[in-house]
Design a protein around this motif. Structure first.
Motif, short mmCIF file in Angstrom:
data_model
loop_
_atom_site.label_atom_id
_atom_site.label_comp_id
_atom_site.label_asym_id
_atom_site.label_seq_id
_atom_site.Cartn_x
_atom_site.Cartn_y
_atom_site.Cartn_z
N ASP A 249 -2.37 5.07 5.32
CA ASP A 249 -3.76 4.69 5.61
C ASP A 249 -4.63 5.88 5.97
O ASP A 249 -4.22 6.79 6.69
N GLN A 250 -5.88 5.80 5.48
CA GLN A 250 -6.88 6.83 5.80
C GLN A 250 -8.22 6.14 6.07
O GLN A 250 -8.72 5.39 5.24
N LEU A 251 -8.77 6.41 7.23
CA LEU A 251 -10.09 5.90 7.59
C LEU A 251 -11.18 6.86 7.12
O LEU A 251 -10.94 8.06 7.01
N PRO A 252 -12.39 6.35 6.79
CA PRO A 252 -12.82 4.96 6.96
C PRO A 252 -12.72 4.08 5.71
O PRO A 252 -13.00 2.89 5.78
N PHE A 253 -12.32 4.63 4.53
CA PHE A 253 -12.41 3.87 3.28
C PHE A 253 -11.08 3.50 2.64
O PHE A 253 -11.07 2.77 1.65
N HIS A 254 -9.95 4.00 3.15
CA HIS A 254 -8.69 3.85 2.44
C HIS A 254 -7.55 3.30 3.29
O HIS A 254 -6.42 3.80 3.24
N VAL A 255 -7.82 2.26 4.04
CA VAL A 255 -6.76 1.51 4.72
C VAL A 255 -6.22 0.49 3.72
O VAL A 255 -6.98 -0.11 2.95
N ALA A 256 -4.91 0.28 3.73
CA ALA A 256 -4.24 -0.47 2.65
C ALA A 256 -4.91 -1.79 2.28
O ALA A 256 -5.34 -1.97 1.12
N PRO A 257 -5.05 -2.77 3.18
CA PRO A 257 -5.66 -4.03 2.76
C PRO A 257 -7.11 -3.88 2.34
O PRO A 257 -7.61 -4.64 1.50
N GLN A 258 -7.80 -2.91 2.90
CA GLN A 258 -9.18 -2.61 2.53
C GLN A 258 -9.25 -2.15 1.07
O GLN A 258 -10.10 -2.61 0.29
N VAL A 259 -8.33 -1.29 0.66
CA VAL A 259 -8.28 -0.81 -0.72
C VAL A 259 -7.92 -1.95 -1.66
O VAL A 259 -8.55 -2.14 -2.71
N TRP A 260 -6.91 -2.73 -1.29
CA TRP A 260 -6.45 -3.80 -2.18
C TRP A 260 -7.51 -4.89 -2.33
O TRP A 260 -7.73 -5.39 -3.42
#
Length: 554
Positions: A249-260
Motif C-alpha cells: 500500500d501507498q498513500l494517498p492514491f494506491h491503497v489496495a482496495p482503493q486501486v481495485w
C-alpha cells in the motif's frame, strides 16, 4: 437468486461500443492468505505447507458454492524466496502449456517440480471448481538441474540462467476438470530478480469458463499498465478481471482496495482480487468489486483479519467483440454509479447541493457521533512524494456556503476542481488540500516511472504538502469538511476514482457516483457525493497516459 436484466455498456476507455444481452450470474471466491514463509526446512517443504492450507480453503469455498477461487501472489512460495539455485528450484513448479489441456492430476511418478500442480489439479477436479493459482514457474530447466552441486549453490539471477532455463511469476488456471487452461506470465515486474518478464501475447491471460464467463488475468503491479488486462478488455470485450496480488500500500492514491475499486469503476468491470496478508510488510486486503452491474462490493481491509475467504455472487455479461461506431460524444458519456442511480437522479442530487449546504448551516443535517480516530499502527504504508504537486489549501467557508476551488495546469492541459462546504467547527487538528500533478511518478523505490495525471483532495496535518496523508498514529477528530463534487479534465480516458475514508476504508457505495465524458479537448471525469461524508482521507482521480511512459516501461 440473481436478477436477470439487459445491460447496455458504453465503454469510456475507448471509442467502441459493447452491447451485452442477458446477465450471467456466477459465484466467486478470493483468498487473503498469510503464507508460511520459513524455508529453513527446505523450499519444497514451505511450498507443500502452503498447498495443504490452500486445500482447506478450496474445500471451504466449495462448500459455499464457489465456482472459481483466486489465490494471491506469493501465496504458495511465501514471501521468502531461496537465495541459491538449489533452494529456489525447490520452490518452483513446471506449468504445462494450456494448449495441451493437460490434467496434472493424471500424472504418475510425479516429481517434486510437478507435485503441487498435481495436487491442485486433483482438488479442482474433485470439487468441480476453477482455481487461479500464482506460483514460481520453472521452464526448460531440466538440464540446469543436472549440474553439479557447486553450481546449484550459486545465487539466483533469473536474467543470467544457462541453457534456456527461465523463471516466471505465473498464474496457472485449472478448470473444473483439473486441466490447465491458462498460463499468464507476469509482464510488469516490481523489483523481482527471481523472475524474468513474460513475453507471451496478452491473449494468454484470457480464458473462458464452463459457466459462460470470459476472464482476463493480471498479477499485482500489472494493474497500473495497459497490458494485459486493459488490452484484453478493449480487444475482446472482456469485463471480468482476476488479479493475484502481493500489493504494497501507498498513500494517498494506491491503497489496495482503493486501486481495485477505482479499476472496477473506471472500466465498469468486475474485479476479483486476492492479496497476501502481511500488514507490517504493507500487504492487506482482498475483495470482489462489481463494476458491471454496480452492485455493492465485498472486501476486507482489517489488520486483525488474518487469512480470510471472501465469497460472493457476481453479475456479468457475455463479452461481445468491440466494434467501431459513430455514436456522439454525449452518447459515449458513461455514468458509473455504484448504487445504480440513474443520470436523472444524479442531476437531482447535484441540483440539491445548495439546499443540503443550508441544512448544514442551520444544524438540520444528520448528526454524526463525535469521534477521535487513531489510525492503526499495525499496518505499513508507503507514501508518494508530493512536493512536485501543485496545491491549494481549502479554507473554511462562512455559514456552510458552497465553495469551488480550481487548479489549472496550463502546461499539461489538466484542470482540477472541487465543490465543497467547510463551515467553522469540528477538529482543527488537520486541513484539506486540493492537489494536482502531471508527469512521471516513481514506483518500486525509484526503479520504475509511470506517467500520471492526478487530481484530488487529501487530508493534511498542516500546511506543508508533505504532511498530506501522513496519518499513521495521528489522532483525527470530526471534521466539518464535506465534498460534493470533484471534477478533473484530463488528456486520456484511463481514469480511476480513488476514494478513502480517514480510517483507510472505502466510501459506502451508495454515497457516490463516477462519470466520464469525452469532450473536444480531452476527457472530463467527475465524482459526485450524494451523502454527508465528513471523514475523507482521499477523494481523487488517478489518470494514466500509457503512451507517455518511458520506452522501457511500454
Amino acid at each position: 437468486m440473481l436478477s436477470l436484466t439487459k445491460l447496455l455498456v458504453i465503454a469510456c476507455a475507448s471509442s467502441f461500443l459493447i452491447v451485452a444481452g442477458e446477465y450471467i450470474g456466477y459465484r466467486a471466491a478470493a483468498l487473503q492468505y498469510h503464507s508460511f514463509d520459513d524455508i529453513t526446512g527446505g523450499g519444497f517443504a514451505a511450498l507443500q505447507e502452503n498447498a495443504n492450507e490452500y486445500i482447506k480453503y478450496i474445500e471451504e469455498a466449495s462448500a459455499q458454492g464457489a465456482q472459481i477461487l483466486v489465490f494471491p501472489e506469493h501465496g504458495l512460495t511465501g514471501l521468502t524466496l531461496g537465495s541459491t539455485l538449489e533452494e529456489y528450484f525447490a520452490q518452483t513448479q513446471v506449468v504445462p502449456d494450456p494448449e495441451a489441456r493437460e490434467v496434472p492430476c493424471d500424472y504418475t511418478d510425479v516429481p517434486e517440480s510437478s507435485l503441487i500442480m498435481h495436487q491442485l489439479s486433483c482438488e479442482a477436479l474433485k470439487h468441480h471448481m476453477y482455481l487461479v493459482v500464482c506460483l514460481a514457474e520453472q521452464f526448460n530447466c531440466s538440464q540446469v538441474l543436472s549440474e553439479d552441486e557447486s553450481y546449484l549453490q550459486q545465487s539466483v539471477d533469473a536474467n543470467d540462467m544457462p541453457n534456456g532455463c527461465e523463471f516466471y511469476n505465473t498464474q496457472a488456471v485449472f478448470d473444473d476438470t483439473g486441466a490447465v487452461v491458462a498460463r499468464y506470465r507476469k509482464k510488469n515486474l516490481h523489483n523481482e530478480p527471481h523472475f524474468i518478464a513474460g513475453t507471451d501475447p496478452d491473449s494468454s491471460a484470457v480464458f473462458e469458463a464452463s459457466f459462460g464467463v470470459t476472464f482476463t488475468l493480471l498479477i499485482s503491479f500489472d494493474i497500473l499498465f495497459y497490458d494485459p488486462a486493459v488490452s484484453n478488455m478493449e480487444s475482446f470485450g472482456v469485463r471480468d478481471v482476476i488479479t493475484s496480488s502481493g500489493w504494497m500500500d501507498q498513500l494517498p492514491f494506491h491503497v489496495a482496495p482503493q486501486v481495485w475499486k477505482g479499476f472496477s469503476e473506471g472500466y465498469q468491470a468486475n474485479l476479483i482480487a486476492a492479496n497476501h496478508y502481511n500488514p507490517m510488510g504493507g500487504f492487506l486486503g482482498t475483495g470482489i468489486f462489481r463494476g458491471v452491474a454496480s452492485d455493492p462490493d465485498e472486501y476486507t481491509y482489517d489488520t486483525s483479519s488474518g487469512t480470510k475467504l471472501i465469497i460472493g455472487d457476481i453479475l456479468t455479461h457475455a463479452p461481445v467483440s468491440p466494434r467501431n461506431n459513430s455514436t456522439s460524444k454525449s452518447e459515449r458519456a458513461l455514468s458509473h454509479n455504484t448504487a445504480g442511480h440513474s443520470s436523472l437522479h444524479l442531476m437531482k442530487n447535484k441540483d440539491s447541493m445548495e439546499h443540503d449546504s443550508q441544512e448544514i448551516a442551520t444544524g438540520k443535517s444528520k448528526k454524526r457521533p463525535e469521534r477521535r480516530t487513531e489510525v492503526n499502527m499495525h499496518q505499513k504504508y508507503l507514501h508518494e512524494i508530493l512536493d512536485h504537486y501543485d496545491y491549494i489549501i481549502l479554507n473554511r467557508s462562512k455559514s456552510g456556503e458552497l465553495v469551488q476551488e480550481t487548479l489549472i495546469d496550463h502546461e499539461h492541459s489538466i484542470t482540477c476542481m472541487v465543490t465543497y462546504t467547510y463551515p467553522p467547527g469540528g477538529s482543527e487538528d488537520f486541513l484539506y488540500m486540493l492537489i494536482s500533478y502531471a508527469g512521471l511518478t516513481p514506483h518500486g523505490n525509484f526503479t520504475y516511472f509511470l506517467y500520471n495525471e492526478n487530481c484530488g483532495v487529501v487530508l493534511c496535518l498542516n500546511e506543508n504538502i508533505e504532511s498530506c496523508a501522513q496519518i499513521e498514529g495521528a489522532y483525527l477528530g470530526d471534521s466539518t469538511f464535506r465534498p460534493y463534487e470533484l471534477q478533473g479534465h484530463f488528456n486520456g480516458p484511463y481514469i480511476y476514482p480513488a476514494i478513502l475514508t480517514d480510517t483507510v476504508q472505502l466510501f459506502n457505495s451508495e454515497w457516490w457516483n463516477y462519470s466520464l465524458v469525452q469532450e473536444e479537448s480531452g476527457y472530463r471525469a467527475t465524482i459526485h457525493i450524494f451523502e454527508e461524508v465528513n471523514d475523507v482521507l482521499t477523494l481523487g482521480l488517478y489518470s494514466r497516459l500509457f503512451s507517455k511512459d518511458p520506452e522501457e516501461m511500454q
